[in-house]
Write a protein that holds these residues in place. Structure first.
Motif, PDB file in Angstrom:
ATOM      1  N   PHE A   6      51.095  42.631  20.870  1.00 47.60           N
ATOM      2  CA  PHE A   6      49.750  42.302  21.324  1.00 47.60           C
ATOM      3  C   PHE A   6      48.895  41.670  20.210  1.00 47.60           C
ATOM      4  O   PHE A   6      47.662  41.688  20.303  1.00 47.60           O
ATOM      5  N   MET A   7      49.546  41.117  19.225  1.00 47.22           N
ATOM      6  CA  MET A   7      48.821  40.609  18.057  1.00 47.22           C
ATOM      7  C   MET A   7      47.743  39.594  18.441  1.00 47.22           C
ATOM      8  O   MET A   7      46.612  39.619  17.929  1.00 47.22           O
ATOM      9  N   ASP A   8      48.055  38.704  19.382  1.00 45.65           N
ATOM     10  CA  ASP A   8      47.088  37.665  19.753  1.00 45.65           C
ATOM     11  C   ASP A   8      46.043  38.154  20.754  1.00 45.65           C
ATOM     12  O   ASP A   8      44.994  37.536  20.916  1.00 45.65           O
ATOM     13  N   GLU A   9      46.340  39.252  21.462  1.00 47.62           N
ATOM     14  CA  GLU A   9      45.479  39.679  22.555  1.00 47.62           C
ATOM     15  C   GLU A   9      44.314  40.566  22.105  1.00 47.62           C
ATOM     16  O   GLU A   9      43.436  40.888  22.914  1.00 47.62           O
ATOM     17  N   VAL A  10      44.338  41.023  20.860  1.00 44.12           N
ATOM     18  CA  VAL A  10      43.240  41.846  20.352  1.00 44.12           C
ATOM     19  C   VAL A  10      42.619  41.171  19.141  1.00 44.12           C
ATOM     20  O   VAL A  10      43.311  40.524  18.347  1.00 44.12           O
ATOM     21  N   HIS A  11      41.304  41.305  19.026  1.00 46.19           N
ATOM     22  CA  HIS A  11      40.588  40.736  17.893  1.00 46.19           C
ATOM     23  C   HIS A  11      39.426  41.651  17.563  1.00 46.19           C
ATOM     24  O   HIS A  11      38.684  42.060  18.467  1.00 46.19           O
TER      25      HIS A  11
ATOM     26  N   ARG B  72      44.266  34.147  30.697  1.00 47.96           N
ATOM     27  CA  ARG B  72      43.872  35.545  30.793  1.00 47.96           C
ATOM     28  C   ARG B  72      42.767  35.852  29.800  1.00 47.96           C
ATOM     29  O   ARG B  72      42.829  35.433  28.641  1.00 47.96           O
ATOM     30  N   TRP B  73      41.784  36.591  30.297  1.00 54.65           N
ATOM     31  CA  TRP B  73      40.703  37.074  29.432  1.00 54.65           C
ATOM     32  C   TRP B  73      40.994  38.531  29.110  1.00 54.65           C
ATOM     33  O   TRP B  73      40.929  39.395  29.968  1.00 54.65           O
ATOM     34  N   TRP B  74      41.336  38.798  27.854  1.00 57.15           N
ATOM     35  CA  TRP B  74      41.689  40.152  27.405  1.00 57.15           C
ATOM     36  C   TRP B  74      40.407  40.888  27.019  1.00 57.15           C
ATOM     37  O   TRP B  74      39.945  40.819  25.894  1.00 57.15           O
ATOM     38  N   THR B  75      39.879  41.603  27.989  1.00 60.82           N
ATOM     39  CA  THR B  75      38.598  42.300  27.807  1.00 60.82           C
ATOM     40  C   THR B  75      38.763  43.695  27.222  1.00 60.82           C
ATOM     41  O   THR B  75      37.849  44.224  26.598  1.00 60.82           O
ATOM     42  N   TRP B  76      39.902  44.359  27.508  1.00 61.54           N
ATOM     43  CA  TRP B  76      40.118  45.763  27.137  1.00 61.54           C
ATOM     44  C   TRP B  76      38.909  46.591  27.575  1.00 61.54           C
ATOM     45  O   TRP B  76      38.333  47.353  26.818  1.00 61.54           O
ATOM     46  N   ALA B  77      38.561  46.461  28.851  1.00 57.66           N
ATOM     47  CA  ALA B  77      37.320  47.058  29.357  1.00 57.66           C
ATOM     48  C   ALA B  77      37.538  48.142  30.401  1.00 57.66           C
ATOM     49  O   ALA B  77      36.571  48.750  30.851  1.00 57.66           O
ATOM     50  N   GLY B  78      38.765  48.372  30.837  1.00 57.14           N
ATOM     51  CA  GLY B  78      38.991  49.355  31.895  1.00 57.14           C
ATOM     52  C   GLY B  78      38.903  48.719  33.276  1.00 57.14           C
ATOM     53  O   GLY B  78      38.344  47.638  33.468  1.00 57.14           O
ATOM     54  N   HIS B  79      39.455  49.412  34.247  1.00 55.36           N
ATOM     55  CA  HIS B  79      39.601  48.878  35.606  1.00 55.36           C
ATOM     56  C   HIS B  79      38.255  48.554  36.256  1.00 55.36           C
ATOM     57  O   HIS B  79      38.057  47.471  36.817  1.00 55.36           O
ATOM     58  N   ARG B  80      37.297  49.478  36.194  1.00 53.28           N
ATOM     59  CA  ARG B  80      36.042  49.297  36.916  1.00 53.28           C
ATOM     60  C   ARG B  80      35.193  48.179  36.299  1.00 53.28           C
ATOM     61  O   ARG B  80      34.595  47.376  37.031  1.00 53.28           O
ATOM     62  N   ALA B  81      35.159  48.093  34.979  1.00 51.48           N
ATOM     63  CA  ALA B  81      34.412  47.001  34.341  1.00 51.48           C
ATOM     64  C   ALA B  81      35.079  45.661  34.637  1.00 51.48           C
ATOM     65  O   ALA B  81      34.394  44.664  34.910  1.00 51.48           O
ATOM     66  N   ASN B  82      36.401  45.615  34.614  1.00 54.19           N
ATOM     67  CA  ASN B  82      37.094  44.361  34.920  1.00 54.19           C
ATOM     68  C   ASN B  82      36.874  43.934  36.366  1.00 54.19           C
ATOM     69  O   ASN B  82      36.739  42.743  36.654  1.00 54.19           O
ATOM     70  N   ALA B  83      36.848  44.882  37.294  1.00 48.83           N
ATOM     71  CA  ALA B  83      36.564  44.551  38.697  1.00 48.83           C
ATOM     72  C   ALA B  83      35.162  43.964  38.821  1.00 48.83           C
ATOM     73  O   ALA B  83      34.927  43.002  39.581  1.00 48.83           O
ATOM     74  N   THR B  84      34.210  44.516  38.066  1.00 48.45           N
ATOM     75  CA  THR B  84      32.836  44.017  38.077  1.00 48.45           C
ATOM     76  C   THR B  84      32.766  42.615  37.479  1.00 48.45           C
ATOM     77  O   THR B  84      32.101  41.726  38.027  1.00 48.45           O
ATOM     78  N   LEU B  85      33.467  42.400  36.372  1.00 46.32           N
ATOM     79  CA  LEU B  85      33.453  41.090  35.715  1.00 46.32           C
ATOM     80  C   LEU B  85      34.109  40.018  36.578  1.00 46.32           C
ATOM     81  O   LEU B  85      33.617  38.890  36.667  1.00 46.32           O
ATOM     82  N   ALA B  86      35.224  40.364  37.242  1.00 44.68           N
ATOM     83  CA  ALA B  86      35.906  39.385  38.102  1.00 44.68           C
ATOM     84  C   ALA B  86      34.992  38.960  39.256  1.00 44.68           C
ATOM     85  O   ALA B  86      34.969  37.783  39.650  1.00 44.68           O
TER      86      ALA B  86
END
Length: 710
Positions: A583-588, A603-617
């Motif tokens: 996951f070297m490129d997917e985290v910063h 892909r937007w690697w948010t690392w935000a959890g299911h509910r936040a990602n559903a809201t963002l989508a």
């Protein structure tokens, strides 16, 4: 200041001489004053901290001193098994004072119920569903039966507050309070919460801020928000290992800690079955516990496990709460539970013997399991535990309660219903459209300013005296599995309908069975034991909320190089290093990452959890791929997305956050959704799928674009 001397002398005598206690624990001592004063309270202590005694000793003393009569204390638990386990203790304590305790839930016989109605016990142990069944039953004179009620004790209160059973419990308590005609003292017991003050306000219901109240938590010195001393990393032997498969996990468990009693937690019933079968094949004395095993099967397993020594019991969360399984030596966790609170409950099963410490061995089956366990242990080591938050906008529970009230009372005025819940949050003005919908669609009849149960409610919920109306959740359909007359448990119907070559085989109670006959009409299948080859499967129920923002962000921290301060085996360190490279490129460390892969996907690697990602989508619908499967870590964006497109879409997003899209099938899975206007049912689910605060935080972070070579 109140203390042990304020308790009833006969009770103190038995505490010292019968129990052999030199004194009370700090929680038990500090709870005496508030409970004797009639305050609402939350009693907090780690697992096995003596919370039952902290509540019952002052209440029993008050019962005697104030000459309470009839059923004056309700002791409410989320699990029937927990009630069964508590009954002998409370029977002992009440008997010291010439008082009684009894059990009332779905497994209690009609004969035992008749005896309870004829001679009301001083303490009644029950569930919210059974309480409501008593309120609506024609066989129970609820006004008379509950006339002496003074106090309700809610055990494992956090287990209620976090889902719809909590709203159901609060609504039933408000109706009980109106039946009794006076405020009822409310006492909650909990081991692991991050927000005890808010939980107490929730438990108080319509009395929040009006009744005296106290959080009793002597182990909390200067508690921080969302932090509990139950969560602080007190001395504990925690090890994280990577085993790679269920076979290897069974080999490890069979080889380690022989001669000791081990409790193994799994995150699915299927995994419990598979691991249990493999442990038995290795000659390990193994018992199983999960919700699809029959009551008798679970009781036999739990009793045998409590009495045995060199053995293993494999369980889902059914043994997470305070059920006594005897003198436990070790806890093993396969992969990771969904919350730190669950881990704390499980960890607290150990270290109860003098000279022993709390312990837990994590065995990760794959990379996701390893990262999830490492992240959870990171959060645990910081003393963080999830705040318990009641689900927002429980409109379907409001609909259910309106129907239940019309069953309970022979006449309910079309405006009088508002008074039955004393202004409890969800039952305010927003209830009006729900009442109109129930009347317009035949769930309720209206005549002369009164409301009555209508034909549609009779049709949908009237089976077996409206039993289906008192259960808040809809369980997926399952077939009962029987060997002769003996019930083994229940299985998913798809295992009985899918095409197969050869005999049909099931895995249940850790054994393989061959299906000999299926009774489709009565949803039963008959089986005989075989040597192996069985399969286990159960369909999931409810919405998938995935992993929280905080735990997903902790996974990101682990990938960026952080290690939890626990014992990592060489294997765990090796596979964590491999995960970090993968996951070297997917985290910063400076923000989130948008990656265009070699196949053109974005892909937007948010690392935000299911509910936040559903809201963002939902919020970024113009640049997100529509109707995508939401996960915890990333969101799919349009393949033609440019940095300028992203800049334009994301700039306005923080001020226009949207609720997630709701699948029609999810609405159908919400019990009582049909009793709501469709738009309200969808809105209820959408609000629960959202995490607006975390979504806003992600949008405020810098975004880095990565273009992988094609």
């Amino acid at each position: 200041m109140s203390g042990i001397d304020d308790l009833e002398p006969a009770l103190v005598h038995h505490v010292v001489n019968t129990l052999g206690w030199p004194g009370l624990r700090p929680l038990q001592e500090e709870a005496i004053g508030p409970l004797l004063a009639g305050d609402d309270a939350i009693l907090l202590a780690p697992t096995a901290g003596g919370k039952t005694e902290a509540a019952s000793f002052p209440l029993l003393s008050k019962m005697v001193q104030q000459k309470w009569s009839g059923t004056s204390v309700l002791y409410v638990c989320p699990l029937k098994a927990l009630l069964n386990n508590l009954l002998p203790r409370l029977e002992t304590y009440t008997s010291w004072l010439g008082r009684t305790a009894a059990l009332w839930h779905g497994d209690v016989t009609s004969g035992a119920r008749k005896r309870i109605l004829a001679a009301r016990p001083d303490i009644l142990l029950t569930t919210p569903e059974s309480l409501e069944a008593m309120l609506v039953s024609a066989n129970v004179d609820h006004t008379s039966f509950f006339s002496g009620l003074r106090t309700v004790v809610v055990d494992e209160v956090h287990a209620f507050a976090g889902d719809d059973r909590g709203w159901h419990l609060l609504a039933v308590l408000e109706r009980l309070q109106r039946v009794v005609g006076r405020p009822i003292q409310r006492v909650g017991l909990s081991a692991t919460v991050g927000n005890p003050d808010e939980l107490l306000l929730w438990l108080q219901g319509s009395g929040a801020g009006k009744q005296p109240s106290a959080v009793v938590a002597p182990h909390l010195a200067n508690p921080k928000p969302e932090t509990s001393a139950a969560a602080s990393p007190a001395p504990a032997d925690i090890q994280l290992d990577y085993v790679g498969s269920v076979d290897n996990a069974a080999t490890m468990i069979a080889a380690l800690h022989r001669g000791e009693k081990r409790l193994v937690f799994c995150e699915s019933r299927r995994l419990v079955e598979e691991l249990g079968e493999k442990l038995r094949a290795k000659g390990v004395t193994t018992f199983l516990s999960h919700a699809s095993l029959s009551v008798d099967e679970r009781r036999r397993a739990e009793q045998a496990f409590a009495e045995a020594r060199d053995c293993v019991i494999v369980s889902t969360s059914t043994l997470e709460l305070g059920i006594d399984v005897g003198d436990l030596d070790r806890v093993v966790q396969i992969d990771a539970p969904l919350t730190v609170a669950s881990f704390l409950q499980r960890l607290g099963r150990t270290g109860r013997r003098p000279g022993t410490s709390r312990n837990c061995l994590f065995l990760a089956l794959d990379r996701d399991g390893l990262l999830g366990a490492a992240a959870l242990l990171m959060q645990w080591s910081r003393g963080w535990v999830e705040p318990v938050i009641a689900p927002p906008e429980p409109r379907h529970i409001v609909a259910q309660q309106l129907l239940a009230l019309c069953l309970q009372e022979p006449q309910v005025g079309d405006r009088l219903w508002q008074e039955w819940w004393n202004g409890l949050g969800p039952f305010g003005q927003s209830t009006e459209p729900i009442v109109r919908h129930l009347v317009d669609n035949g769930y309720l009849d209206q005549d002369g300013g009164l409301l009555f149960i209508g034909p549609e409610a009779e049709r949908r919920f009237g089976h077996r005296h409206f039993m289906n109306l008192t259960a808040v959740f809809t369980a997926p359909p399952q077939f009962t599995v029987l060997q002769g007359r003996k019930e083994i448990g229940r299985t998913d119907p798809s295992l009985l309908t899918e095409r197969i070559d050869g005999p049909r085989r099931l895995l249940l109670a850790g054994r393989s069975w061959q299906v000999t006959y299926i009774d489709w009409k009565r949803k039963r299948c008959f089986v005989e034991p075989i040597d192996g080859g069985g399969r286990a499967k159960w369909s999931g129920a409810g919405l998938d909320f995935g992993i929280s923002f905080e735990l997903t962000r902790a996974v990101r921290e682990v990938l960026l190089g952080a290690n939890p301060p626990v014992d990592l085996t060489a294997r765990a360190e090796k596979y964590l290093a491999e995960a970090r490279e993968h996951f070297m490129d997917e985290v910063h460390p400076g923000g989130t990452v948008i990656i265009r892969g070699s196949g053109g996907y974005v892909r937007w690697w948010t690392w935000a959890g299911h509910r936040a990602n559903a809201t963002l989508a939902a919020t970024l619908a113009e640049v997100a791929v529509p109707a995508q499967q939401i996960n915890d870590c990333w969101i799919r964006l349009r393949e033609d997305l440019s940095p300028d497109d992203w800049k334009g879409a994301s700039a306005a997003a923080p001020d226009h956050l949207c609720l997630p899209e709701v699948d029609e099938r999810a609405v159908k899975g919400l019990k009582f959704a049909d009793a709501l206007p469709p738009r309200l049912a969808e809105s209820t689910l959408a609000r629960r799928l959202a995490d607006l605060e975390s979504a806003a935080q992600v949008l405020s972070e810098p975004v880095r674009f990565v273009m992988r070579p094609g």
